[in-house]
Design a protein around this motif. Structure first.
Motif, short mmCIF file in Angstrom:
data_model
loop_
_atom_site.label_atom_id
_atom_site.label_comp_id
_atom_site.label_asym_id
_atom_site.label_seq_id
_atom_site.Cartn_x
_atom_site.Cartn_y
_atom_site.Cartn_z
N GLN A 61 5.58 16.62 1.40
CA GLN A 61 5.97 16.20 2.76
C GLN A 61 5.44 14.82 3.08
OE1 GLN A 61 5.10 19.03 5.94
NE2 GLN A 61 5.93 20.68 4.68
N HIS A 62 4.19 14.58 2.64
CA HIS A 62 3.62 13.26 2.93
C HIS A 62 4.24 12.17 2.06
CE1 HIS A 62 0.93 10.69 5.08
NE2 HIS A 62 0.54 10.13 3.95
N LEU A 63 4.72 12.58 0.90
CA LEU A 63 5.45 11.63 0.04
C LEU A 63 6.70 11.14 0.77
CD1 LEU A 63 6.13 10.22 -2.67
CD2 LEU A 63 7.02 12.42 -3.49
N MET A 94 0.83 -1.20 0.00
CA MET A 94 0.00 0.00 0.00
C MET A 94 0.87 1.25 0.00
SD MET A 94 -2.98 0.67 2.87
CE MET A 94 -1.86 0.89 4.25
N GLU A 95 1.86 1.30 0.89
CA GLU A 95 2.73 2.48 0.96
C GLU A 95 3.48 2.68 -0.36
OE1 GLU A 95 2.53 4.56 3.27
OE2 GLU A 95 2.17 3.59 5.19
N GLN A 96 3.90 1.58 -0.96
CA GLN A 96 4.63 1.72 -2.22
C GLN A 96 3.74 2.25 -3.34
OE1 GLN A 96 6.86 -2.00 -2.74
NE2 GLN A 96 8.61 -0.79 -2.10
N MET A 133 -8.01 4.59 4.49
CA MET A 133 -7.68 3.17 4.32
C MET A 133 -6.41 2.84 5.11
SD MET A 133 -8.59 0.40 2.75
CE MET A 133 -7.88 -1.19 2.31
N GLU A 134 -5.45 3.75 5.05
CA GLU A 134 -4.20 3.54 5.79
C GLU A 134 -4.44 3.56 7.31
OE1 GLU A 134 -1.62 6.62 3.63
OE2 GLU A 134 -0.31 4.93 4.04
N ILE A 135 -5.22 4.53 7.76
CA ILE A 135 -5.51 4.64 9.19
C ILE A 135 -6.14 3.34 9.68
CG2 ILE A 135 -6.96 5.81 10.93
CD1 ILE A 135 -6.54 8.41 9.12
N ALA A 161 7.13 11.17 4.02
CA ALA A 161 6.63 10.36 5.15
C ALA A 161 6.26 8.96 4.68
CB ALA A 161 5.42 11.05 5.79
N THR A 162 5.64 8.87 3.51
CA THR A 162 5.21 7.58 2.97
C THR A 162 6.41 6.66 2.71
OG1 THR A 162 3.24 8.61 2.02
CG2 THR A 162 3.92 6.50 1.06
N LYS A 163 7.49 7.24 2.20
CA LYS A 163 8.71 6.45 1.99
C LYS A 163 9.26 5.95 3.33
CE LYS A 163 9.99 8.85 -2.26
NZ LYS A 163 10.82 9.95 -2.82
N ARG A 164 9.20 6.82 4.35
CA ARG A 164 9.63 6.40 5.69
C ARG A 164 8.75 5.26 6.20
NH1 ARG A 164 9.86 11.90 6.89
NH2 ARG A 164 8.01 11.79 8.20
N HIS A 165 7.44 5.39 5.97
CA HIS A 165 6.51 4.35 6.43
C HIS A 165 6.87 3.00 5.81
CE1 HIS A 165 3.25 7.70 6.99
NE2 HIS A 165 4.23 7.79 7.87
N ALA A 166 7.14 3.02 4.50
CA ALA A 166 7.49 1.76 3.81
C ALA A 166 8.73 1.15 4.47
CB ALA A 166 7.72 2.03 2.33
N THR A 190 3.04 5.55 15.38
CA THR A 190 3.82 6.61 14.75
C THR A 190 3.31 6.88 13.33
OG1 THR A 190 5.76 5.94 16.00
CG2 THR A 190 6.17 7.28 14.04
N ILE A 191 3.13 5.79 12.58
CA ILE A 191 2.68 5.93 11.19
C ILE A 191 1.26 6.49 11.16
CG2 ILE A 191 2.15 4.71 9.04
CD1 ILE A 191 4.40 2.71 9.72
N MET A 192 0.40 5.95 12.03
CA MET A 192 -0.99 6.39 12.07
C MET A 192 -1.11 7.89 12.31
SD MET A 192 -4.06 4.30 14.01
CE MET A 192 -2.91 3.59 15.13
N ASP A 250 0.92 10.21 11.36
CA ASP A 250 1.21 10.89 10.09
C ASP A 250 0.01 10.83 9.15
OD1 ASP A 250 3.79 11.51 10.84
OD2 ASP A 250 4.74 9.90 9.67
N GLU A 251 -0.64 9.66 9.11
CA GLU A 251 -1.79 9.50 8.20
C GLU A 251 -2.95 10.39 8.64
OE1 GLU A 251 -0.36 8.05 6.06
OE2 GLU A 251 0.34 6.03 6.49
N MET A 252 -3.15 10.47 9.95
CA MET A 252 -4.23 11.31 10.47
C MET A 252 -3.97 12.78 10.17
SD MET A 252 -5.08 9.47 14.09
CE MET A 252 -6.17 8.05 14.19
FE LIG Z 1 1.58 6.02 4.95
#
Ligand SMILES: [Fe+2]
Length: 176
Positions: free
Chosen positions: A44-46, A17-19, A106-108, A48-53, A132-134, A136-138
């Motif tokens: 910025q969220h891009l 999903m993150e990818q 969906m991520e949350i 963050a998304t890479k960090r999440h992955a 932590t990830i949640m 960021d998504e929120m």
């Molecule tokens: Fe994410």
């Protein structure tokens, strides 16, 4: 153990999903080029998304699994909103905002599910990562919600201006 395998499978869903979202956000950041505030939020969220992955990958490996390269059902669903950033539709930014807002939720939901599983299994490390990830998504969901009225109003305004331009044009038949 079977339950660990299940958690690893869920983490792989999250990883896929993150990818997928990384590609979507790259396109949506390009689409938002005329809207610096929106674009920087997406960029910025891009990151963050890479960090999440990466974080999810670390958890998969810590649990003894490996990241699967097979696209999961969930990553297919998330990839549906992927737009090719060519010849923007007039309401592209509105459509992107709706897709991104749905995606964040969906991520949350996914990380809430994983966090619950982690707590049930007494895995504090995984639970903390999910939290932590949640967060960021929120924050991103909130950012998108706050920006939506502006995006909608600007899109309508641009359409009205374009229409006024049409009326002064000599060839009305060419207009949809
Ligand atoms: Fe994410």
């Amino acid at each position: 153990m079977a339950h660990t395998e299940m958690v690893i499978a869920w983490l792989n869903d999250a990883y896929g999903m993150e990818q997928s979202i990384t590609h979507v956000l790259e396109n949506h950041a390009k689409d938002a080029k005329d809207h610096p505030q929106l674009q920087s939020g997406i960029q910025q969220h891009l990151e963050a998304t890479k960090r999440h992955a990466d974080l999810v990958k670390q958890q998969i490996e810590r649990l003894g699994g490996s990241t699967s390269t097979v696209k999961t059902a969930m990553s297919h669903v998330m990839g549906m909103g992927q737009s090719v950033s060519t010849g923007m539709a007039k309401d592209e930014l509105v459509k992107n905002a709706l897709t991104d807002y749905a995606t964040e939720h969906m991520e949350i939901a996914s990380y809430r599910a994983l966090q619950t599983a982690a707590m049930d299994l007494g895995d504090q490390d995984l639970a903390r990562t999910c939290e932590t990830i949640m967060a960021d998504e929120m924050a991103m969901a909130q950012f998108l919600e706050q920006n939506l009225p502006t995006v909608v109003s600007m899109t309508l305004q641009q359409q009205m201006q374009a229409h006024m331009g049409d009326q002064t044009s000599t060839d009305m038949s060419a207009q949809p």
